[in-house]
Design a protein around this motif. Structure first.
Motif, PDB file in Angstrom:
ATOM      1  N   GLU A  97       0.762  -0.955   0.071  1.00 31.87           N
ATOM      2  CA  GLU A  97       0.114  -0.225  -0.013  1.00 31.87           C
ATOM      3  C   GLU A  97       0.980   1.310   0.109  1.00 31.87           C
ATOM      4  N   ALA A  98       1.921   1.289   0.904  1.00 30.51           N
ATOM      5  CA  ALA A  98       2.553   2.591   1.010  1.00 30.51           C
ATOM      6  C   ALA A  98       3.487   2.709  -0.286  1.00 30.51           C
ATOM      7  N   LEU A  99       3.893   1.447  -1.034  1.00 32.79           N
ATOM      8  CA  LEU A  99       4.764   1.729  -2.168  1.00 32.79           C
ATOM      9  C   LEU A  99       3.891   2.336  -3.341  1.00 32.79           C
ATOM     10  N   ALA A 100       2.639   1.812  -3.279  1.00 33.71           N
ATOM     11  CA  ALA A 100       1.663   2.345  -4.446  1.00 33.71           C
ATOM     12  C   ALA A 100       1.319   3.923  -4.273  1.00 33.71           C
ATOM     13  N   ALA A 101       1.096   4.177  -2.973  1.00 31.52           N
ATOM     14  CA  ALA A 101       0.788   5.406  -2.500  1.00 31.52           C
ATOM     15  C   ALA A 101       1.955   6.366  -2.852  1.00 31.52           C
ATOM     16  N   LEU A 102       3.220   5.800  -2.814  1.00 30.86           N
ATOM     17  CA  LEU A 102       4.348   6.646  -2.958  1.00 30.86           C
ATOM     18  C   LEU A 102       4.387   6.903  -4.528  1.00 30.86           C
ATOM     19  N   GLU A 103       4.159   6.139  -5.110  1.00 24.66           N
ATOM     20  CA  GLU A 103       4.041   6.473  -6.937  1.00 24.66           C
ATOM     21  C   GLU A 103       2.999   7.487  -6.923  1.00 24.66           C
ATOM     22  N   GLN A 104       2.094   7.752  -6.430  1.00 22.43           N
ATOM     23  CA  GLN A 104       0.996   8.898  -6.476  1.00 22.43           C
ATOM     24  C   GLN A 104       1.436  10.308  -6.127  1.00 22.43           C
ATOM     25  N   VAL A 105       2.451  10.257  -5.209  1.00 22.96           N
ATOM     26  CA  VAL A 105       2.973  11.314  -4.637  1.00 22.96           C
ATOM     27  C   VAL A 105       3.589  12.366  -5.490  1.00 22.96           C
ATOM     28  N   GLY A 106       3.077  13.582  -5.849  1.00 24.50           N
ATOM     29  CA  GLY A 106       3.429  14.509  -6.737  1.00 24.50           C
ATOM     30  C   GLY A 106       4.222  15.673  -6.350  1.00 24.50           C
ATOM     31  N   ASN A 107       4.002  16.103  -5.048  1.00 22.22           N
ATOM     32  CA  ASN A 107       4.849  17.236  -4.617  1.00 22.22           C
ATOM     33  C   ASN A 107       5.505  17.077  -3.232  1.00 22.22           C
ATOM     34  N   SER A 108       6.268  18.083  -2.670  1.00 20.47           N
ATOM     35  CA  SER A 108       6.578  17.870  -1.317  1.00 20.47           C
ATOM     36  C   SER A 108       5.814  17.924  -0.074  1.00 20.47           C
ATOM     37  N   GLU A 109       4.624  18.502  -0.169  1.00 20.91           N
ATOM     38  CA  GLU A 109       3.580  18.415   0.863  1.00 20.91           C
ATOM     39  C   GLU A 109       3.145  16.693   0.722  1.00 20.91           C
ATOM     40  N   ALA A 110       2.759  16.393  -0.273  1.00 18.06           N
ATOM     41  CA  ALA A 110       2.105  14.948  -0.269  1.00 18.06           C
ATOM     42  C   ALA A 110       3.089  14.007   0.215  1.00 18.06           C
ATOM     43  N   LEU A 111       4.481  14.378  -0.303  1.00 15.25           N
ATOM     44  CA  LEU A 111       5.459  13.499   0.402  1.00 15.25           C
ATOM     45  C   LEU A 111       5.630  13.528   1.759  1.00 15.25           C
ATOM     46  N   GLU A 112       5.591  14.524   2.281  1.00 19.43           N
ATOM     47  CA  GLU A 112       5.675  14.680   3.798  1.00 19.43           C
ATOM     48  C   GLU A 112       4.403  13.807   4.546  1.00 19.43           C
ATOM     49  N   THR A 131      13.584   8.056  -0.024  1.00 17.87           N
ATOM     50  CA  THR A 131      14.583   8.968  -0.625  1.00 17.87           C
ATOM     51  C   THR A 131      14.418   9.165  -2.072  1.00 17.87           C
ATOM     52  N   ARG A 132      14.426   8.209  -2.631  1.00 20.77           N
ATOM     53  CA  ARG A 132      14.277   8.163  -4.067  1.00 20.77           C
ATOM     54  C   ARG A 132      13.363   9.141  -4.422  1.00 20.77           C
ATOM     55  N   ALA A 133      11.921   9.040  -3.905  1.00 20.99           N
ATOM     56  CA  ALA A 133      10.951   9.761  -4.300  1.00 20.99           C
ATOM     57  C   ALA A 133      11.186  11.187  -3.948  1.00 20.99           C
ATOM     58  N   ARG A 134      11.762  11.544  -2.967  1.00 18.09           N
ATOM     59  CA  ARG A 134      12.086  13.082  -2.512  1.00 18.09           C
ATOM     60  C   ARG A 134      13.201  13.485  -3.683  1.00 18.09           C
ATOM     61  N   GLU A 135      13.945  12.901  -4.132  1.00 18.73           N
ATOM     62  CA  GLU A 135      14.852  13.360  -5.259  1.00 18.73           C
ATOM     63  C   GLU A 135      14.073  13.964  -6.605  1.00 18.73           C
ATOM     64  N   ARG A 136      13.146  12.712  -6.830  1.00 19.14           N
ATOM     65  CA  ARG A 136      12.296  12.972  -7.816  1.00 19.14           C
ATOM     66  C   ARG A 136      11.431  14.229  -7.901  1.00 19.14           C
ATOM     67  N   VAL A 137      10.876  14.583  -6.450  1.00 17.81           N
ATOM     68  CA  VAL A 137       9.766  15.582  -6.207  1.00 17.81           C
ATOM     69  C   VAL A 137      10.544  16.752  -6.180  1.00 17.81           C
ATOM     70  N   VAL A 138      11.945  16.737  -5.682  1.00 16.87           N
ATOM     71  CA  VAL A 138      12.876  18.140  -5.593  1.00 16.87           C
ATOM     72  C   VAL A 138      13.010  18.482  -7.084  1.00 16.87           C
ATOM     73  N   GLU A 139      13.466  17.262  -7.600  1.00 19.95           N
ATOM     74  CA  GLU A 139      13.906  17.595  -9.238  1.00 19.95           C
ATOM     75  C   GLU A 139      12.525  18.452 -10.082  1.00 19.95           C
ATOM     76  N   ARG A 140      11.448  17.939  -9.658  1.00 19.01           N
ATOM     77  CA  ARG A 140      10.434  18.391 -10.481  1.00 19.01           C
ATOM     78  C   ARG A 140      10.073  19.835 -10.001  1.00 19.01           C
ATOM     79  N   GLU A 141      10.011  20.015  -8.720  1.00 16.00           N
ATOM     80  CA  GLU A 141       9.767  21.432  -8.297  1.00 16.00           C
ATOM     81  C   GLU A 141      10.806  22.184  -8.684  1.00 16.00           C
ATOM     82  N   ARG A 142      12.008  21.906  -8.628  1.00 12.77           N
ATOM     83  CA  ARG A 142      12.826  23.136  -9.203  1.00 12.77           C
ATOM     84  C   ARG A 142      12.668  23.262 -10.658  1.00 12.77           C
ATOM     85  N   GLY A 143      12.237  22.183 -11.459  1.00 14.13           N
ATOM     86  CA  GLY A 143      12.093  22.394 -12.909  1.00 14.13           C
ATOM     87  C   GLY A 143      10.743  23.469 -12.855  1.00 14.13           C
ATOM     88  N   GLN A 144       9.796  23.230 -12.300  1.00 13.63           N
ATOM     89  CA  GLN A 144       8.636  24.347 -12.116  1.00 13.63           C
ATOM     90  C   GLN A 144       8.942  25.611 -11.713  1.00 13.63           C
TER      91      GLN A 144
END
Ligand code: FA5
Length: 358
Positions: free
Chosen positions: A14-29, A76-89
């Protein structure tokens, strides 16, 4: 009731599936709190381990640990992805479109009186005059006394003088009787520069002196308390009234057109002899008579004359050897005539609708 093993597996999936859906740092937190936080699911499962029979605890504990480690790595991997994405935005938001045309710069321009003064100075420069400046806070000796206007001279009453209280600037000579006229003022005209320049330079002299002048005037459509003047002085051997007339007629035609007529009439200033007043034929009606020239056909534009011999002496020049002419004109009045402006107060009231027209 699912076993602890099953619960761990369920939570992990469940956690791994939910992590896939996380799109920004608030959701990640939020995800982090929900699964890995102090009150999170995995921590809850650790507590379940304690309730198991002792022989099962080790295996179950390890299983929870493994799941926790996996989730932490995924986090940790998800956070890198999110940070990267937010910087792009963020970069996209701040991007400058270099193909957009620039905004025009708002350049100011010279005040109409500065423009007028420069036109006047240019005309004199073309006749070989140099430009000098003098102080706006002036001494009584220069403003009046050395120009043949001693104390009590009636000509002083024509200049409503703004005196400077020297005590305010620490210069008061305490030996002078109280109530004595202060020796310092805001200059009422640019004529004190006649003396200053004669004392500074030997003849031949040909100078014009622009600057601010001050009088405690009753302000009206043609009188300001703060206005400008341009003084002129020429001293040389054999300078005559004809030179004065030629110089000022040339100026009048440079400013108001080659067809301009000029008129010289006697006038009185204590520092010139003879003194004259210069008028041009009315630029509105060409001399036939109208409101602008008060139906006289003539517009008076300046005072002038041959430098008084005593003033030459005061300036350190021998009147038997040299003679000179002087004049003083007001750029505000000249600008009013050139641009058909009927109220002098417009120049310094800072209304951009007025100023932007010039
Ligand atoms: C003088 O100030 C003499 N010093 C001029 C002079 C110089 C005569 C050298 C002879 C030899 P008058 O007070 O007229 O003169 O002022 C000269 C010019 O200053 C006027 O023609 C006018 O254009 C301008 N002026 C005088 N008072 C005011 C005022 N209150 N507001 C605007 N312009 C003024």
């Amino acid at each position: 009731m699912p076993t602890l093993q099953e619960q761990i597996e369920e939570s992990r999936r469940e956690a791994l599936a939910a992590l896939e859906q996380v799109g920004n740092s608030e959701a990640l937190e939020e995800w982090n709190i929900k699964y890995l936080g102090k009150k999170g699911q995995l921590t809850g499962l650790f507590r379940g381990v304690g309730a198991l029979p002792p022989d099962e605890r080790a295996r179950a504990g390890q299983a929870v640990n493994t799941a926790k480690q996996e989730l932490e790595e995924a986090y940790t991997r998800a956070r890198e992805r999110v940070v990267e994405r937010e910087r792009g935005q963020q970069l996209q938001k701040e991007a400058v479109d270099v193909s957009l045309p620039g905004r025009p710069a708002h350049a100011g321009h010279l005040h109409v009186i500065t423009q007028t003064s420069r036109d006047i100075l240019r005309a004199f420069r073309d006749m070989g005059f140099q430009v000098y400046e003098g102080p706006e806070v002036e001494l009584d000796v220069y403003n009046f006394e050395l120009l043949n206007i001693p104390r009590e001279h009636p000509a002083r009453s024509m200049h409503d003088t703004l005196y400077v209280d020297e005590r305010l600037i620490g210069l008061r000579d305490e030996s002078r009787p109280p109530g004595d006229t202060p020796p310092m003022m805001l200059r009422t005209h640019t004529s004190p520069n006649q003396i200053r320049l004669m004392r500074k330079f030997p003849p031949p002299i040909r100078v014009v002196v622009p600057g601010r002048t001050y009088r405690a005037e009753a302000i009206d459509a043609t009188h300001e308390a703060y206005f400008s003047q341009i003084e002129g002085l020429a001293v040389d051997k054999k300078v005559t009234l004809a030179d004065l007339k030629g110089t000022l007629a040339t100026l009048a035609r440079a400013l108001f057109g080659p067809e301009r007529l000029v008129r010289f009439r006697c006038d009185y200033f204590p520092y010139v002899e003879p003194g004259v007043d210069l008028a041009i034929d009315c630029i509105v009606c060409s001399g036939t008579g109208c409101r602008a020239c008060k139906y006289t056909g003539w517009l008076e534009i300046m005072g002038a004359g041959m430098v008084h011999p005593q003033v030459l002496i005061n300036g350190g020049i021998d009147p038997d050897e040299y003679s000179g002419f002087a004049f003083g004109l007001g750029p505000e009045r000249i600008a009013m005539l050139r641009h058909a402006i009927d109220d002098i107060r417009l120049f310094y009231s800072n209304d951009l609708r007025f100023l932007q027209q010039f």
